[in-house]
Design a protein around this motif. Structure first.
Motif, short mmCIF file in Angstrom:
data_model
loop_
_atom_site.label_atom_id
_atom_site.label_comp_id
_atom_site.label_asym_id
_atom_site.label_seq_id
_atom_site.Cartn_x
_atom_site.Cartn_y
_atom_site.Cartn_z
N GLY A 84 70.47 92.01 -23.73
CA GLY A 84 71.69 92.50 -23.07
C GLY A 84 72.63 93.18 -24.06
O GLY A 84 73.17 94.25 -23.78
N LEU A 85 72.81 92.57 -25.22
CA LEU A 85 73.69 93.16 -26.24
C LEU A 85 73.10 94.46 -26.77
O LEU A 85 73.84 95.43 -27.00
N MET A 93 78.44 101.29 -25.36
CA MET A 93 79.48 100.47 -24.74
C MET A 93 80.11 99.57 -25.80
O MET A 93 80.05 98.34 -25.71
N HIS A 94 80.71 100.17 -26.82
CA HIS A 94 81.14 99.41 -28.00
C HIS A 94 82.24 98.39 -27.71
O HIS A 94 82.20 97.29 -28.25
N HIS A 99 83.43 92.48 -27.12
CA HIS A 99 83.88 91.32 -26.35
C HIS A 99 82.72 90.40 -25.98
O HIS A 99 82.80 89.18 -26.17
N ALA A 100 81.67 90.98 -25.44
CA ALA A 100 80.53 90.17 -25.02
C ALA A 100 79.86 89.51 -26.21
O ALA A 100 79.48 88.33 -26.15
N PHE A 132 85.45 99.07 -34.02
CA PHE A 132 85.16 97.99 -33.07
C PHE A 132 84.70 96.74 -33.80
O PHE A 132 83.94 95.95 -33.25
N ALA A 133 85.15 96.55 -35.02
CA ALA A 133 84.72 95.40 -35.83
C ALA A 133 84.83 94.11 -35.01
O ALA A 133 85.84 93.86 -34.38
N PRO A 134 83.77 93.30 -35.02
CA PRO A 134 83.70 92.16 -34.12
C PRO A 134 84.70 91.04 -34.36
O PRO A 134 85.23 90.48 -33.43
N MET A 135 84.99 90.69 -35.58
CA MET A 135 85.82 89.52 -35.82
C MET A 135 87.09 89.84 -36.60
O MET A 135 87.74 88.96 -37.10
#
Length: 184
Positions: A84-85, A93-94, A99-100, A132-135
């Motif tokens: 999915g990711l 879909m960055h 978020h996901a 869009f860095a994740p953390m």
């Protein structure tokens, strides 16, 4: 000019897309704790969506993965989560991927699956563009109105930080596309 009742009918029609009964059933199975059956339903939706290149397919794989993990089938569940990711990444879909992906990492950690969480967190860092860095530390977003916890159209979970906002009080359900209005 249109008659008043006629216009209202058009608005109601446009406001609710046709929600597939299988999607509603899958969410009900998940909510009732029947995770194996929910997983099968979400897997069926995901396979059908992938064949048609449906934009909600990644969400179906993520939910199938959650259901498999909750059913004790962790290996299959993690494979669905990754797929999915990866679909979100391929489709560019960055924002949704960030978020996901963060939610998946948190949920895996909550279930004691730290190795899998670390693997996905590492993949996110290399897969997302810098903006869009994740953390990363980000300023707190403006407070959004409170949405219902579940979509009235399909029964899917709704999260204010993970939806597309149509206006100041209306968001689009990630599952079925129905507009979801904030509670008063």
């Amino acid at each position: 000019m249109f008659r008043r009742g006629f216009r209202r009918g058009l608005i109601r029609q446009a406001a609710r897309p046709d929600v597939p009964p299988l999607l509603q059933r899958a969410h009900k199975l998940m909510a009732s704790g029947n995770y194996p059956a929910a997983a099968e339903a979400f897997e069926g939706l995901a396979r059908a969506g992938e064949a048609r290149q449906h934009p909600k397919t990644a969400q179906m794989y993520l939910q199938a993965g959650r259901a498999r993990i909750l059913a004790g089938q962790k290996e299959v569940g993690v494979a669905h989560l990754k797929h999915g990711l990866e679909l979100m990444a391929r489709l560019g879909m960055h924002g949704q991927l960030r978020h996901a992906g963060n939610r998946v990492v948190n949920e895996l950690n909550e279930h004691g699956m730290t190795a899998e969480a670390q693997e996905i967190a590492g993949w996110l860092k290399t897969s997302l563009p810098a903006e869009f860095a994740p953390m990363g530390a980000t300023p707190a977003p403006a407070k959004k109105p409170i949405l219902p916890t579940h979509c009235p159209g399909c029964g899917g979970p709704v999260r204010a930080d993970d939806v597309d906002w149509l206006d100041d009080v209306t968001a689009e359900c990630n599952w079925c596309g129905s507009p979801v209005r904030a509670e008063d």
